[in-house]
Scaffold this motif. Structure first.
Motif, PDB file in Angstrom:
ATOM      1  N   GLN A  59      54.974  67.549  67.452  1.00 26.96           N
ATOM      2  CA  GLN A  59      56.480  67.184  68.853  1.00 26.96           C
ATOM      3  C   GLN A  59      55.754  66.913  69.805  1.00 26.96           C
ATOM      4  OE1 GLN A  59      59.558  65.880  68.469  1.00 26.96           O
ATOM      5  NE2 GLN A  59      59.193  65.824  70.170  1.00 26.96           N
ATOM      6  N   MET A  62      53.927  64.261  71.234  1.00 23.90           N
ATOM      7  CA  MET A  62      54.628  63.380  71.183  1.00 23.90           C
ATOM      8  C   MET A  62      55.598  63.209  72.879  1.00 23.90           C
ATOM      9  SD  MET A  62      56.935  62.227  67.581  1.00 23.90           S
ATOM     10  CE  MET A  62      58.042  62.039  69.057  1.00 23.90           C
ATOM     11  N   ARG A  66      54.215  61.133  76.065  1.00 20.79           N
ATOM     12  CA  ARG A  66      55.610  60.472  77.127  1.00 20.79           C
ATOM     13  C   ARG A  66      55.764  60.749  78.605  1.00 20.79           C
ATOM     14  NH1 ARG A  66      59.690  62.651  73.018  1.00 20.79           N
ATOM     15  NH2 ARG A  66      60.493  60.737  71.458  1.00 20.79           N
ATOM     16  N   ASN A 157      59.862  59.516  61.339  1.00 22.15           N
ATOM     17  CA  ASN A 157      60.150  59.664  62.685  1.00 22.15           C
ATOM     18  C   ASN A 157      58.888  59.636  63.499  1.00 22.15           C
ATOM     19  OD1 ASN A 157      62.580  60.057  62.204  1.00 22.15           O
ATOM     20  ND2 ASN A 157      63.366  62.053  62.618  1.00 22.15           N
ATOM     21  N   HIS A 158      57.939  60.460  63.218  1.00 20.40           N
ATOM     22  CA  HIS A 158      56.647  60.470  64.206  1.00 20.40           C
ATOM     23  C   HIS A 158      55.928  59.365  63.124  1.00 20.40           C
ATOM     24  CE1 HIS A 158      56.336  64.301  66.079  1.00 20.40           C
ATOM     25  NE2 HIS A 158      57.765  64.935  64.728  1.00 20.40           N
ATOM     26  N   PHE A 161      57.255  56.730  65.979  1.00 23.14           N
ATOM     27  CA  PHE A 161      57.510  56.564  67.207  1.00 23.14           C
ATOM     28  C   PHE A 161      55.934  56.811  67.637  1.00 23.14           C
ATOM     29  CE2 PHE A 161      54.418  59.374  69.932  1.00 23.14           C
ATOM     30  CZ  PHE A 161      55.248  59.297  71.472  1.00 23.14           C
ATOM     31  N   ASN A 164      56.232  52.555  67.610  1.00 20.35           N
ATOM     32  CA  ASN A 164      56.507  52.050  68.888  1.00 20.35           C
ATOM     33  C   ASN A 164      55.509  52.018  69.964  1.00 20.35           C
ATOM     34  OD1 ASN A 164      58.745  51.809  67.490  1.00 20.35           O
ATOM     35  ND2 ASN A 164      59.568  53.524  68.431  1.00 20.35           N
ATOM     36  N   TYR A 165      54.726  53.315  70.223  1.00 23.75           N
ATOM     37  CA  TYR A 165      53.586  53.232  71.241  1.00 23.75           C
ATOM     38  C   TYR A 165      52.589  52.667  70.888  1.00 23.75           C
ATOM     39  CZ  TYR A 165      55.837  56.604  74.413  1.00 23.75           C
ATOM     40  OH  TYR A 165      56.567  57.386  75.403  1.00 23.75           O
TER      41      TYR A 165
END
Length: 169
Positions: A59, A62, A66, A157-158, A161, A164-165
């Motif tokens: 997290q 992440m 971001r 979820n990770h 993520f 997506n990146y």
């Protein structure tokens, strides 16, 4: 295309941690079933704590991803995030393969199942296992399953993520 394959591989590795929909390879050996371990909650909790620490680290990674505007720095952070995620997947798979969660002694149990192997058992192979558990053992197993599924969702979820990146670059 390479990214889609990589993401699919991550997802398959994570999903392989749960025996949902698996089929029995052969009739389980009755003597092996008698030797199956009861759930080991203390060991499970110890491993789950390590997994949760890694999820917290992921997290934080992440958040850094971001915030960064530098594409090279972002790529480096994405690679670190992927490495932490892969490490966590290995820890989670180890929970099943080691027999820590009860039922299955991994590769060492004749008639048992191993991760990703052809001998994985589904409900048909597990019914007699569950019917022999004491109420306290059933509660322990349910506790561990609930915790495991929550961690598995966080890992998914990770992965999303990460995907997506990777697509966003």
């Amino acid at each position: 295309m390479k990214r889609v394959v990589l993401t699919a591989a991550f997802a398959m590795a994570l999903v392989a941690g749960a025996p949902v929909g698996a089929q029995p390879a052969s009739a389980p050996d009755k003597s092996a079933q008698a030797q199956q371990k009861a759930p080991n909650v203390a060991e499970f909790d110890k491993q789950a704590t390590q997994i949760q620490e890694n999820i917290k680290k992921m997290q934080e990674q992440m958040d850094k991803i971001r915030q960064t505007q530098d594409p090279q720095e972002r790529q480096k952070l994405l690679q670190e995030h992927a490495a932490t995620m892969q490490n966590n997947m290995g820890l989670m798979q180890g929970m099943w393969g080691s027999g820590m969660m009860g039922c299955c002694g991994g590769d060492s149990t004749p008639g048992g199942w191993h991760m990703g192997g052809p001998g994985m058992m589904g409900w048909h192979g597990m019914g007699s296992y569950y019917s022999r558990l004491k109420p306290e053992q059933l509660k322990q197993r349910q506790y561990m399953m609930d915790q495991y599924l929550g961690m598995q969702q966080q890992m998914m979820n990770h992965m999303l993520f990460q995907q997506n990146y990777m697509w966003a670059r």
